[in-house]
Design an enzyme around this catalytic site. Structure first.
Site, PDB file in Angstrom:
ATOM      1  N   SER A 137       0.859  -1.188   0.000  1.00 49.01           N
ATOM      2  CA  SER A 137       0.000   0.000   0.000  1.00 49.01           C
ATOM      3  C   SER A 137       0.887   1.225   0.000  1.00 49.01           C
ATOM      4  CB  SER A 137      -0.885   0.002   1.260  1.00 49.01           C
ATOM      5  OG  SER A 137      -1.516   1.246   1.453  1.00 49.01           O
ATOM      6  N   TYR A 150      -1.920  -0.711  10.555  1.00 49.79           N
ATOM      7  CA  TYR A 150      -1.894  -0.962   9.117  1.00 49.79           C
ATOM      8  C   TYR A 150      -0.638  -0.385   8.487  1.00 49.79           C
ATOM      9  CZ  TYR A 150      -3.518  -0.994   4.251  1.00 49.79           C
ATOM     10  OH  TYR A 150      -3.645  -1.202   2.894  1.00 49.79           O
TER      11      TYR A 150
END
Length: 253
Positions: A137, A150
């Protein structure tokens, strides 16, 4: 059919980016095994790909992964491509992140990569052009508020790919990370609903909050990520390893 008869395993292959990557690899001739926790979603995704098999497994559990990969190998032969896509994206202020939430995120987004890469390693090293592609990501390249576990896990995912690329540089195996910006998936749809419910904004306003990071002012599509994954898996991409490739519309890191 540039990947004809190469066995590819895709974790989190039942929906979103994982399903799109599986379809794109199959279009190039690969034999697909879809791995994940949700049997119904996996079976539905596999049914749309001729010859694909669904292999329910818990990516956070090494015993489960070893069993799933062994069954996949028995069905489709040695593993030539590993797509690490399974992931979760919880959101909370850092002060309210529990130890349990932290550990669950690390288990799914980072520990699972360790399990899957080790379980497939012997096959990948024996393959003429072994490939590991991890869907990370932009959160692996920069920080975002309210997503500390995350962000930390995705930084770790990119670090692991760089470590493997360095360790196996003298072999045909490559290891790379893809770093999409906010992508049109179930996870982002849930994030939009959460933002709307917590802030009182409309879902259109919540979407605008996410897409403001992208200079193109849009969500990335799963198909865009899939095309990049296929390119990394091609034999001709042998010189591309240890990279974190952004698919984010020009978002500044």
């Amino acid at each position: 059919m540039r990947l004809e008869n190469i066995h590819a395993i895709v974790t989190g292959g039942g929906s979103g980016i994982g399903a799109a990557i599986a379809q794109a690899l199959a279009a190039e001739g690969a034999r697909l095994t879809l791995v994940g926790r949700r049997r119904d979603a996996l079976e539905a995704a596999a049914a749309a790909i001729p010859g694909a098999i669904a292999m329910p497994a818990d990516v956070t559990d090494r015993t489960s992964i070893d069993a799933a990969f062994a069954a996949a190998r028995a069905a489709h032969g040695p593993i030539g491509i590993l797509i690490n896509n399974a992931g979760i994206a919880p959101s909370a202020p850092f002060a309210k992140v529990t130890a349990e939430a932290w550990r669950a995120t690390m288990a799914t987004n980072l520990d699972a990569l360790f399990h899957c890469c080790q379980a497939a390693l012997a096959d990948l090293l024996a393959a003429p052009a072994g490939r590991i592609v991890t869907v990370a990501s932009t959160a692996g390249l920069k920080g975002y508020g309210y997503t500390a576990p995350y962000v930390a896990s995705k930084h770790g995912a990119i670090g692991l790919m760089r470590a493997l690329a360095a360790e196996f540089a003298a072999t045909p195996l490559t290891a790379n990370a893809l770093c999409p910006g906010f992508t049109d998936t179930e996870i982002v749809a849930t994030a939009i609903e959460t933002i709307a419910s917590r802030t009182g904004r409309s879902e259109t306003e919540a979407l605008a909050e996410l897409t403001r990071h992208n200079p193109q002012k849009r969500l990335i599509t799963c198909e865009e990520v899939a095309e990049a994954a296929v390119w990394l898996c091609l034999p001709a991409s042998r010189s591309v390893t240890g990279q974190a490739i952004q698919i984010a519309g020009g978002e500044a890191m």
